[in-house]
Design an enzyme around this catalytic site. Structure first.
Site, PDB file in Angstrom:
ATOM      1  N   ASN A 277       0.877  -1.176   0.000  1.00  9.96           N
ATOM      2  CA  ASN A 277       0.000   0.000   0.000  1.00  9.96           C
ATOM      3  C   ASN A 277       0.912   1.223   0.000  1.00  9.96           C
ATOM      4  O   ASN A 277       1.431   1.603   1.041  1.00  9.96           O
ATOM      5  CB  ASN A 277      -0.912  -0.041   1.239  1.00  9.96           C
TER       6      ASN A 277
ATOM      7  N   LYS B 286       0.170   4.206  -0.493  1.00  9.56           N
ATOM      8  CA  LYS B 286      -0.503   5.403   0.032  1.00  9.56           C
ATOM      9  C   LYS B 286      -0.181   6.612  -0.865  1.00  9.56           C
ATOM     10  O   LYS B 286       0.002   6.447  -2.075  1.00  9.56           O
ATOM     11  CB  LYS B 286      -0.132   5.627   1.498  1.00  9.56           C
TER      12      LYS B 286
ATOM     13  N   HIS C 283      -9.781   1.031   4.074  1.00  7.20           N
ATOM     14  CA  HIS C 283      -8.538   1.212   4.833  1.00  7.20           C
ATOM     15  C   HIS C 283      -8.784   2.161   6.008  1.00  7.20           C
ATOM     16  O   HIS C 283      -9.621   3.062   5.923  1.00  7.20           O
ATOM     17  CB  HIS C 283      -7.448   1.778   3.916  1.00  7.20           C
TER      18      HIS C 283
ATOM     19  N   GLU D 297      -7.289   4.606   7.082  1.00 11.46           N
ATOM     20  CA  GLU D 297      -7.166   6.047   6.791  1.00 11.46           C
ATOM     21  C   GLU D 297      -8.419   6.556   6.070  1.00 11.46           C
ATOM     22  O   GLU D 297      -8.824   7.711   6.257  1.00 11.46           O
ATOM     23  CB  GLU D 297      -5.877   6.305   5.988  1.00 11.46           C
TER      24      GLU D 297
ATOM     25  N   SER E  48       2.702  -2.141  10.371  1.00 13.96           N
ATOM     26  CA  SER E  48       4.129  -2.155  10.686  1.00 13.96           C
ATOM     27  C   SER E  48       4.808  -3.489  10.390  1.00 13.96           C
ATOM     28  O   SER E  48       5.681  -3.946  11.135  1.00 13.96           O
ATOM     29  CB  SER E  48       4.363  -1.726  12.143  1.00 13.96           C
TER      30      SER E  48
HETATM   31  P1  PGA Z   1       2.295   0.256   7.642  1.00 17.51           P
HETATM   32  O1  PGA Z   1       0.857   0.467   6.916  1.00 17.51           O
HETATM   33  O2  PGA Z   1       2.871  -1.016   7.112  1.00 17.51           O
HETATM   34  O3  PGA Z   1       3.082   1.472   7.255  1.00 17.51           O
HETATM   35  O4  PGA Z   1       2.007   0.184   9.119  1.00 17.51           O
HETATM   36  C1  PGA Z   1       0.017  -0.614   6.679  1.00 17.51           C
HETATM   37  C2  PGA Z   1      -1.241  -0.148   5.985  1.00 17.51           C
HETATM   38  O5  PGA Z   1      -1.691   0.970   6.259  1.00 17.51           O
HETATM   39  O6  PGA Z   1      -1.799  -0.879   5.146  1.00 17.51           O
END
Ligand code: PGA
Length: 248
Positions: A11, A13, A95, A97, A211
């Protein structure tokens, strides 16, 4: 190990530009990737066409969001038809967000899931509890309710991947322990067994996000109900290759 094909989504983003994404694409195109793993990269909308044209066909591409109707007066939105027109086969929906920064409701996410599936896109459907919900001991209630709204909008689960992403683990460096991830994945599979069917519970990929790194992916991948990952920050780095190959 179950027969579900391991699935690793990146992802990206709202990150990257043609130059840096081009470099990442070169890294992925030339990497040795486990062909037992299905790989899909979620690109920013404006780069979907660019990424699809550059990325090797063995790697899928996903949009990071889309709207719930085919076309019309919805300024700033894109439809599954447009995504498919760019040769892209997947979309990430729900997601955290989208839920918590942009205020998307369970209901809207459900409508998007239905429309995308009806129009032939694969859906990476995201769910996950916030820290205060985990601390209040209601993780199961939260993820079951989010899953129920998604399930109410799915006729055929073959094109759905369920991504469990605890909100407190996303972008924080606080990964769920393998035991914490396995516990929720097992509960989710149990929910699918009780509320959808044995066949769906056995076949749907439930992937973990939050993470994930090259350093913690092997132990997470070894859990019986962890069928892959949705990777944010680390998907922009060469270590994404190690995560793709976590089960190798
Ligand atoms: P991250 O994001 O691996 O940076 O924690 C995961 C995600 O939002 O899909």
């Amino acid at each position: 190990m179950p027969s579900r094909k391991f699935f690793v989504g990146g992802n990206w983003k709202m990150n990257g530009d043609k130059e840096t994404l081009g470099e990442l694409i070169m890294t992925l195109n030339t990497a040795s990737l486990n062909d037992e793993t299905e790989v899909v990269c979620g690109a920013p909308t404006i780069y979907l066409d660019y990424v699809r044209s550059k990325l090797d066909q063995r790697i899928g591409v996903a949009a990071q969001n889309c709207y719930k109707v085919p076309k019309g007066a919805f300024t700033g939105e894109i439809s599954p038809a447009m995504i498919k027109d760019c040769g892209v086969d997947w979309v990430i929906l729900g997601h955290s967000e989208r839920r918590h920064v942009f205020g998307e409701s369970d209901e809207l996410i459900g409508q998007k899931v239905a429309h995308c599936l009806e129009n032939g896109l694969g859906v990476i459907a995201c769910i996950g509890e916030k820290l205060e919900e985990r601390e209040a001991g209601i993780t199961e209630d939260v993820v079951y309710e989010q899953t129920r709204v998604i399930a109410d909008n799915v006729k055929d689960w073959a094109s759905v991947v369920l991504a469990y992403e605890p909100v407190w683990a996303i972008g924080t460096g606080k990964t769920a322990t393998p035991a914490q991830a396995q516990e929720v994945h097992e509960q989710l599979r149990g929910w699918l067994r009780g509320n959808v069917s044995d066949a769906v519970a056995d076949s749907v990929r439930i992937i973990y996000g939050g993470s994930v790194t090259g350093g913690n992916c092997n132990e997470l991948a070894a859990q019986a109900d962890v069928d892959g990952f949705l990777v944010g920050g680390a998907s922009l780095k060469p270590e994404f290759v190690d995560i793709i190959n976590a089960r190798s």
